[in-house]
Design a protein around this motif. Structure first.
Motif, PDB file in Angstrom:
ATOM      1  N   GLU A  67       0.811  -1.218   0.000  1.00  0.00           N
ATOM      2  CA  GLU A  67       0.000   0.000   0.000  1.00  0.00           C
ATOM      3  C   GLU A  67       0.852   1.279   0.000  1.00  0.00           C
ATOM      4  N   PHE A  69       1.594   4.809   1.202  1.00  0.00           N
ATOM      5  CA  PHE A  69       1.287   5.465   2.472  1.00  0.00           C
ATOM      6  C   PHE A  69       1.168   6.976   2.317  1.00  0.00           C
ATOM      7  N   MET A  70       2.180   7.607   1.708  1.00  0.00           N
ATOM      8  CA  MET A  70       2.139   9.060   1.593  1.00  0.00           C
ATOM      9  C   MET A  70       3.242   9.551   0.657  1.00  0.00           C
ATOM     10  N   PHE A  87       4.130   0.869   2.299  1.00  0.00           N
ATOM     11  CA  PHE A  87       4.242  -0.250   3.228  1.00  0.00           C
ATOM     12  C   PHE A  87       4.803  -1.430   2.438  1.00  0.00           C
ATOM     13  N   LYS A 128       3.294  10.819  11.005  1.00  0.00           N
ATOM     14  CA  LYS A 128       2.040  10.347  10.385  1.00  0.00           C
ATOM     15  C   LYS A 128       1.833   8.858  10.626  1.00  0.00           C
ATOM     16  N   LEU A 129       2.919   8.095  10.606  1.00  0.00           N
ATOM     17  CA  LEU A 129       2.813   6.661  10.873  1.00  0.00           C
ATOM     18  C   LEU A 129       2.398   6.425  12.318  1.00  0.00           C
ATOM     19  N   ARG A 132      -1.271   7.064  12.621  1.00  0.00           N
ATOM     20  CA  ARG A 132      -2.056   5.980  12.010  1.00  0.00           C
ATOM     21  C   ARG A 132      -2.056   4.745  12.897  1.00  0.00           C
TER      22      ARG A 132
END
Length: 137
Positions: A67, A69-70, A87, A128-129, A132
């Protein structure tokens, strides 16, 4: 006057047992700072292809890129960093860092993500991680 040179890079978030893999830079101005592993995208490469290649070269590990992520944009004094972060999962290998690139590596407990000395662009990713992962708890 800031340099307008843009460097396109990719980075991997690799997790095991609720811990996040990080590597400590062993060169340059940011030597001794933690970062998410990855590297530069070569001409003609997709970000996903670049990430697979970089992790295999630098950590002797084959990964599956998952995925997105950013995207992180960060202005360093001499260049602009444009970093896609994904990820990833380890398929084969032990995440053994290449000497001269990374001096150390470890899995960091998510509770301590914000306590490390990160490269500036990577600090944004860590923040940010952390958010989340906290929201998943």
């Amino acid at each position: 006057m800031p340099n307008n040179k843009t460097i396109r890079v990719v980075a991997a978030i690799i997790m095991q047992n609720n811990k996040v893999f990080a590597a400590k830079r062993d060169y340059g101005e940011l030597k001794g700072y933690w970062e998410f592993p990855g590297g530069k995208i070569k001409n003609g490469e997709s970000p996903r292809e670049a990430l697979k290649r970089e992790i295999e070269e630098e950590l002797h590990t084959k990964i599956e890129v998952g995925e997105f992520f950013m995207n992180e944009q960060y202005d360093y004094p001499t260049f602009h960093l444009d970093m896609d972060v994904f990820f990833c999962e380890v398929l084969e290998g032990t995440l053994n860092p290449e000497k001269g690139i990374h001096g150390d590596s470890e899995f960091i407990d998510k509770a301590f993500l914000l306590n490390e000395k990160w490269c500036p662009a990577d600090m944004e990713i860590a923040t940010k991680l952390y958010d989340r992962l906290q929201n998943r708890s």
